[in-house]
Design a protein around this motif. Sequence first.
Motif, PDB file in Angstrom:
ATOM      1  N   PRO B 249      -9.532  -1.830   3.521  1.00 31.33           N
ATOM      2  CA  PRO B 249     -10.739  -2.611   3.222  1.00 31.33           C
ATOM      3  C   PRO B 249     -10.412  -3.740   2.247  1.00 31.33           C
ATOM      4  O   PRO B 249      -9.624  -3.539   1.318  1.00 31.33           O
ATOM      5  CB  PRO B 249     -11.668  -1.594   2.551  1.00 31.33           C
ATOM      6  CG  PRO B 249     -11.112  -0.255   2.841  1.00 31.33           C
ATOM      7  CD  PRO B 249      -9.667  -0.421   3.170  1.00 31.33           C
ATOM      8  N   GLY B 251     -10.753  -6.486  -0.780  1.00 29.17           N
ATOM      9  CA  GLY B 251     -11.260  -6.343  -2.140  1.00 29.17           C
ATOM     10  C   GLY B 251     -10.517  -5.288  -2.923  1.00 29.17           C
ATOM     11  O   GLY B 251     -10.701  -5.147  -4.116  1.00 29.17           O
ATOM     12  N   ILE B 252      -9.644  -4.515  -2.246  1.00 30.14           N
ATOM     13  CA  ILE B 252      -8.880  -3.505  -2.966  1.00 30.14           C
ATOM     14  C   ILE B 252      -7.502  -4.081  -3.237  1.00 30.14           C
ATOM     15  O   ILE B 252      -6.867  -4.618  -2.340  1.00 30.14           O
ATOM     16  CB  ILE B 252      -8.730  -2.220  -2.130  1.00 30.14           C
ATOM     17  CG1 ILE B 252     -10.113  -1.667  -1.782  1.00 30.14           C
ATOM     18  CG2 ILE B 252      -7.915  -1.186  -2.874  1.00 30.14           C
ATOM     19  CD1 ILE B 252     -10.093  -0.389  -0.994  1.00 30.14           C
ATOM     20  N   THR B 253      -7.051  -3.994  -4.486  1.00 30.11           N
ATOM     21  CA  THR B 253      -5.687  -4.450  -4.742  1.00 30.11           C
ATOM     22  C   THR B 253      -4.786  -3.241  -4.936  1.00 30.11           C
ATOM     23  O   THR B 253      -5.143  -2.307  -5.623  1.00 30.11           O
ATOM     24  CB  THR B 253      -5.597  -5.340  -5.987  1.00 30.11           C
ATOM     25  OG1 THR B 253      -6.108  -4.609  -7.096  1.00 30.11           O
ATOM     26  CG2 THR B 253      -6.377  -6.610  -5.809  1.00 30.11           C
ATOM     27  N   PHE B 254      -3.647  -3.275  -4.310  1.00 27.43           N
ATOM     28  CA  PHE B 254      -2.681  -2.197  -4.406  1.00 27.43           C
ATOM     29  C   PHE B 254      -1.460  -2.693  -5.166  1.00 27.43           C
ATOM     30  O   PHE B 254      -1.188  -3.881  -5.189  1.00 27.43           O
ATOM     31  CB  PHE B 254      -2.261  -1.737  -3.010  1.00 27.43           C
ATOM     32  CG  PHE B 254      -3.382  -1.129  -2.213  1.00 27.43           C
ATOM     33  CD1 PHE B 254      -3.683   0.217  -2.341  1.00 27.43           C
ATOM     34  CD2 PHE B 254      -4.142  -1.900  -1.363  1.00 27.43           C
ATOM     35  CE1 PHE B 254      -4.717   0.778  -1.614  1.00 27.43           C
ATOM     36  CE2 PHE B 254      -5.178  -1.342  -0.631  1.00 27.43           C
ATOM     37  CZ  PHE B 254      -5.470  -0.001  -0.755  1.00 27.43           C
TER      38      PHE B 254
END
Lengths: 410, 304
Positions: B249, B251-254
């Motif tokens: 998804p 908007g998620i930063t990894f």
Amino acid sequence: MNLYEYEGKSLFKKYGIRVPEGIFINAPQNAGNIEAFVEEVGEVAVKAQVLSGKRGKAGGVRFCKTAEGAELAVELLLHATIHGSESVGVLVEQRLAIVGEYYLSLTFDGWHRAPVVILSQQGGMEVEELTQRHPEKTVIRPIDSIFGLPEWKAREIAAEAGFREERMRKMADLMVRAYRCFRENDIRLLEINPVIETPKVNFFAADAVVILDDDAMTRHRDFNYPPRGGLGRPLTERELQAKLIDQNDYRGVAGKYIELDGDIAMMSAGGGGSITNMDALISYGGRPANYTEYGGNPPAEKVEKLTRVVLSKPELTACWHVGAVANNTRVDITMEGFIAGLRAIRPPFPIVVRRGGPGWEEARAALERAREELHLDMTIFGPEMPMTESAKVVLQKSEEYKSKLRGLNC
Amino acid sequence: MGILVDENTRVVVQGITGREGSFVANEMLRYGTKVLAGVTPGKGGEVVHGVPVYDTLKQALAAHPTINTSLVYVPPLSAKDAAIEAISNGIRLVNIITERVPIHDTADLYSYAVGKGARVVGPTSVGILTPGKCKLGPIGGTNPDFQFKPGRIGIVSKSGSMTSETAWVLCQAGFGISTALSVGGDVIACSTFADLLPLFEADPDTDAVVMFGEPGGVYEEQAARLVKAGGFTKPLVAFIAGKFADAMPSGITFGHAGAIMERGLGSPLQKVEALRAAGVRVADVHHEITTLVAEALAQRAVAV
């Protein structure tokens, strides 16, 4: 941390950046003054306060000419769900007469390794679209971080972007104020899209996107923004629990946990290692149940809490505890926390560990003891097994466990 | 020989009296790195693992004029000040281990370093190691000989832990390391792949380089451009982590980059594409880098 529009705008006001007259409403009992407000300002925009973009297209903005209409829109949008996130309130704003829409942002750029200002005559669209479709109308200029953005430079940028005379002067003034706000508040991204021009040639920030630098929060003790998710969806119960792990304890990091919809629990160490292992698992056909990365030498209690969170997700078929050969994280201490978590949860599914680094031999011995004591199906690898290759073992174990379950169900 | 650090490196540790700083100073001394002095304002006169501590870097340099390198191990909000203190006193190589340095501070110190012609590696670096010669920073931990055997492969990585893992995998396959370093995964890295590849190009003891990239930013794309333009001609093997994030998804930063995708660039798949288009060998799964290094060296041997 991303700010809501109403928070961003109240920050802008402190720097003399014009924003439309507005009131923020976060509960129905605070909505009493809408009538007086609409009477005073005329037509209003009622805007749901969510962090996701493209809010307008999702029905999160309503324009109303009457107090009744505005009250209805407030009721509708007060706790609306837009792109999966619940609105924290509404901003009711005067709708201004518009003669022009522009784009202005300040951010950091890897090509220049410096802050950059992006200014365009073309407002309203996303910056990616803007730079692709109208590169000639978009000016991107680096700013010397030490020197800041002086007025003469702001005038040059405004002139280059095609602003003339009074417009040029006023746009330069807006840029200087925006840059001061960007710098003094440790902002990573400040975007005003659109900047609107009124018939009297005044520029207003019609929207506000502000991302604060989490790494600089300790020098802004005056900030008082409530915590928020930022995932584009509400946090799950386990994500909330994980967030508490790092609260008030700065030794290492173990609170980053993002729930996904797979069945293989990930206990992964290190930022780079964690994403490398996610790739490996997925490329071999596995589906991770979560993302996590712990590191920076966290104490055992933190790793125990994270283990409990990660292993509490229902319907897991395996757990992969994996990390690179650590440089300085004490592997014996972090594994002690993992074992404490295993003792609490006693997972029936298989576990595969691959780790190395300071204290690994002690950690391996402790894991072997725990395996025996808790009757776990745990495979333990040290550095002799390449990290990403152990993904294959996890998948094999998970498949075995699934067929065992199917056998039981027959 | 290797790059940046060798037997001539003389180190001052800024922040040597801190828990991590003193621990790492000791590891470095045990490795044989020449740590001549430490600096902690207010703790001048103390001694840490036999290393004298000074209040200012100027005092440290006056007592030990051969110092040429600084290791910055101070808290995040002091990192900019410490690095600029080192550069303004004429230190030419500054390695910042500190994580979570505010980006405005990094922008300031990068701008200052460029103006002074100093080399800064970091922030969020795990250090620089030339096997058998010098270990600067926590790289390799307490037992660097285990993962870093001397040899002819250079490593440059955004990730600290993956610097060691990459060295480990290479050494398991029979290769050795000329110099390994991590540049950090911050949006502003004071040294990038494209800054460092020319140093490996000029190093007679490096035959090939392995780079480890992550999502976000444009530094992998810059490396691809450098290779394409002929600025790096030795075999280059890359691994780009975080390809899965494209499917997650938005908007998620990894990972630790937390970087903003820039103008259509920055996604791992685009990085892989850019590198492959420039002729760089890119591994799909991390441990496959060894096969690609072997292939690249064999092909070069045939060509020569």
